[in-house]
Motif scaffolding. Structure first.
Motif, PDB file in Angstrom:
ATOM      1  N   UNK A  82      38.614  42.060  24.075  1.00  0.00           N
ATOM      2  CA  UNK A  82      38.884  42.240  25.517  1.00  0.00           C
ATOM      3  C   UNK A  82      40.381  42.139  25.794  1.00  0.00           C
ATOM      4  N   UNK A 107      37.781  47.032  40.940  1.00  0.00           N
ATOM      5  CA  UNK A 107      38.243  45.803  41.586  1.00  0.00           C
ATOM      6  C   UNK A 107      38.299  45.893  43.103  1.00  0.00           C
ATOM      7  N   UNK A 197      46.043  31.808  37.374  1.00  0.00           N
ATOM      8  CA  UNK A 197      47.003  31.017  38.162  1.00  0.00           C
ATOM      9  C   UNK A 197      46.822  29.545  37.839  1.00  0.00           C
TER      10      UNK A 197
ATOM     11  N   UNK B  48      33.354  26.051  36.219  1.00  0.00           N
ATOM     12  CA  UNK B  48      34.093  26.284  34.969  1.00  0.00           C
ATOM     13  C   UNK B  48      33.092  26.496  33.830  1.00  0.00           C
ATOM     14  N   UNK B  74      35.222  36.656  30.674  1.00  0.00           N
ATOM     15  CA  UNK B  74      36.468  37.405  30.565  1.00  0.00           C
ATOM     16  C   UNK B  74      36.295  38.845  31.053  1.00  0.00           C
ATOM     17  N   UNK B  75      35.123  39.415  30.725  1.00  0.00           N
ATOM     18  CA  UNK B  75      34.883  40.795  31.155  1.00  0.00           C
ATOM     19  C   UNK B  75      34.686  40.862  32.675  1.00  0.00           C
ATOM     20  N   UNK B  77      36.077  38.991  34.740  1.00  0.00           N
ATOM     21  CA  UNK B  77      37.423  38.847  35.296  1.00  0.00           C
ATOM     22  C   UNK B  77      38.176  40.175  35.195  1.00  0.00           C
ATOM     23  N   UNK B  78      38.084  40.807  34.026  1.00  0.00           N
ATOM     24  CA  UNK B  78      38.774  42.086  33.823  1.00  0.00           C
ATOM     25  C   UNK B  78      38.283  43.132  34.820  1.00  0.00           C
ATOM     26  N   UNK B  79      36.993  43.068  35.126  1.00  0.00           N
ATOM     27  CA  UNK B  79      36.422  44.045  36.058  1.00  0.00           C
ATOM     28  C   UNK B  79      36.650  43.657  37.523  1.00  0.00           C
ATOM     29  N   UNK B  80      37.319  42.534  37.738  1.00  0.00           N
ATOM     30  CA  UNK B  80      37.660  42.134  39.105  1.00  0.00           C
ATOM     31  C   UNK B  80      36.509  41.498  39.865  1.00  0.00           C
ATOM     32  N   UNK B  83      37.774  35.722  39.817  1.00  0.00           N
ATOM     33  CA  UNK B  83      39.172  35.364  39.553  1.00  0.00           C
ATOM     34  C   UNK B  83      39.173  33.965  38.945  1.00  0.00           C
ATOM     35  N   UNK B  84      40.278  33.598  38.336  1.00  0.00           N
ATOM     36  CA  UNK B  84      40.325  32.272  37.700  1.00  0.00           C
ATOM     37  C   UNK B  84      41.534  31.469  38.175  1.00  0.00           C
ATOM     38  N   UNK B  85      41.366  30.165  38.164  1.00  0.00           N
ATOM     39  CA  UNK B  85      42.443  29.254  38.531  1.00  0.00           C
ATOM     40  C   UNK B  85      42.356  28.014  37.641  1.00  0.00           C
ATOM     41  N   UNK B  86      43.478  27.617  37.069  1.00  0.00           N
ATOM     42  CA  UNK B  86      43.492  26.378  36.279  1.00  0.00           C
ATOM     43  C   UNK B  86      43.643  25.186  37.211  1.00  0.00           C
ATOM     44  N   UNK B  96      39.374  25.598  33.785  1.00  0.00           N
ATOM     45  CA  UNK B  96      39.640  26.930  34.324  1.00  0.00           C
ATOM     46  C   UNK B  96      38.449  27.289  35.218  1.00  0.00           C
ATOM     47  N   UNK B  98      36.242  29.491  37.791  1.00  0.00           N
ATOM     48  CA  UNK B  98      35.929  30.893  38.083  1.00  0.00           C
ATOM     49  C   UNK B  98      35.414  30.987  39.514  1.00  0.00           C
ATOM     50  N   UNK B 103      34.484  41.881  45.590  1.00  0.00           N
ATOM     51  CA  UNK B 103      33.891  42.942  44.768  1.00  0.00           C
ATOM     52  C   UNK B 103      32.719  42.389  43.937  1.00  0.00           C
TER      53      UNK B 103
END
Lengths: 199, 129
Positions: A82, A107, A197, B48, B74-75, B77-80, B83-86, B96, B98, B103
């Motif tokens: 990925x 997105x 972030x 998380x 991860x996918x 996230x890639x597809x929107x 989103x992620x935040x630490x 992390x 999610x 969307x």
């Protein structure tokens, strides 16, 4: 982000270090930032999982937690793939570029507009490249400036118009299209592989 | 005797081929289902990886190698869709988180519609004799 996880026993620390080394090895091909992020997320998972385990010995808790994560190849390889998609895009691999553009469209509406913009940029880069190559055999292919100030990319002679830099169009066109393709791919790669972030 | 042997080996062949089919089918089925379940969980609030894995296993009784969630996350996230935040603090594990996006919510609604329309029909077929 460097984080230290408190581990008490020496044996448990050895188990932890061994897992960390395996992660480093399996993720070695990734860029530093992506590798550190994946590693930290998995180590945090491992630590949480071991903390919730009921085994008496700390090392046993870590071994059980590693076991529950599954075979590293089963989850690390798809993860790396990925992330490589984003890298491939940055390097301008056409299939990765296409997949990234498709991924961005999903997105939302703003991203759809962004895809159209990127798509337009790629089309321009490809057309300019083709025209620059064709100009070598057919000097009429090029950019034409008409007396009213309009500019046209044309594959044939334009009456009443002046061709823009006919001598150097091939060299400039190839250089400009390659530069544009590279720039777009870099931007797209950054967009698709944007790290998380911090809070 | 020959007929018995043929029947015995025929049974083994059928068992092996059906086992192979199931071994292939279950991971594919689980993979599609897991993306749906992850989005369903994230609709309830941010979460998380470890927490998601535990909740999913508890609620669905799906046997899951916890690590396999991460390529899916991860996918998404890639597809929107997420989103992620630490989130880091002085004490405790950095996590992390999610979060489902607009969307993702839209996609989830479509998944729910599709699930509702198909699962009743499939259930009827499964229970029909």
């Amino acid at each position: 982000m460097k984080v230290t996880f408190p581990i008490e026993s020496t044996l448990a620390q050895k188990v932890w270090n061994s897992f960390e080394r395996e992660l480093d090895h399996k993720l070695r091909a990734l860029p530093d930032l992506a590798r550190e992020e994946v590693k930290l997320e998995l180590l945090s998972h491992l630590y949480d999982s071991a903390s919730a385990d009921s085994a008496v010995l700390e090392e046993e808790r870590f071994i059980n937690a590693i076991d529950r994560l599954g075979a590293p190849g089963d989850y690390l390889e798809p993860l790396v793939e990925e992330i490589f998609l984003a890298q491939g895009t940055s390097k301008g691999h056409p299939s990765a570029v296409l997949r990234s553009l498709l991924a961005i469209t999903r997105k939302g509406i703003w991203h759809l507009a962004l895809t159209a913009l990127f798509g337009f940029g790629y089309v321009v880069a490809i057309i300019v490249f083709i025209m620059a190559v064709m100009h070598v055999g057919d000097p009429d292919v090029g950019v034409w400036l008409s007396p009213n100030g309009s500019v046209s990319f044309s594959f044939e002679f334009q009456p009443n118009a002046t061709q823009w830099m006919p001598e150097s169009f091939s060299a400039m066109g190839i250089a400009a299209s390659v530069a544009l393709y590279w720039l777009l791919s870099q931007m797209l790669g950054r967009l698709i592989g944007k790290p998380s972030r911090d809070k | 005797m020959a007929a018995r042997l043929e029947s015995f080996f025929g049974f083994i062949a059928v068992t092996t081929s059906s086992d192979q089919m199931i071994d292939r089918w279950i991971p594919q089925f689980k993979k599609g289902l897991l993306e749906f379940i992850i989005l369903l969980k994230l609709q309830e609030g941010t979460s998380y990886g470890y927490e998601l894995a535990i909740e999913i296993m508890k609620l669905t009784s799906i046997e899951l190698a916890e690590g396999t969630l991460y390529p899916l996350l991860n996918r998404l996230k890639r597809d929107g869709l997420v989103t992620t935040t630490w989130q880091t603090s002085e004490v405790g594990t950095p996590r992390k988180y999610y979060e489902i996006t607009a969307s993702g919510t839209e996609t989830l609604e479509k998944m729910k519609d599709y699930w509702t329309s198909t699962h009743t029909a499939v259930l009827k077929m499964v229970t029909a004799k």
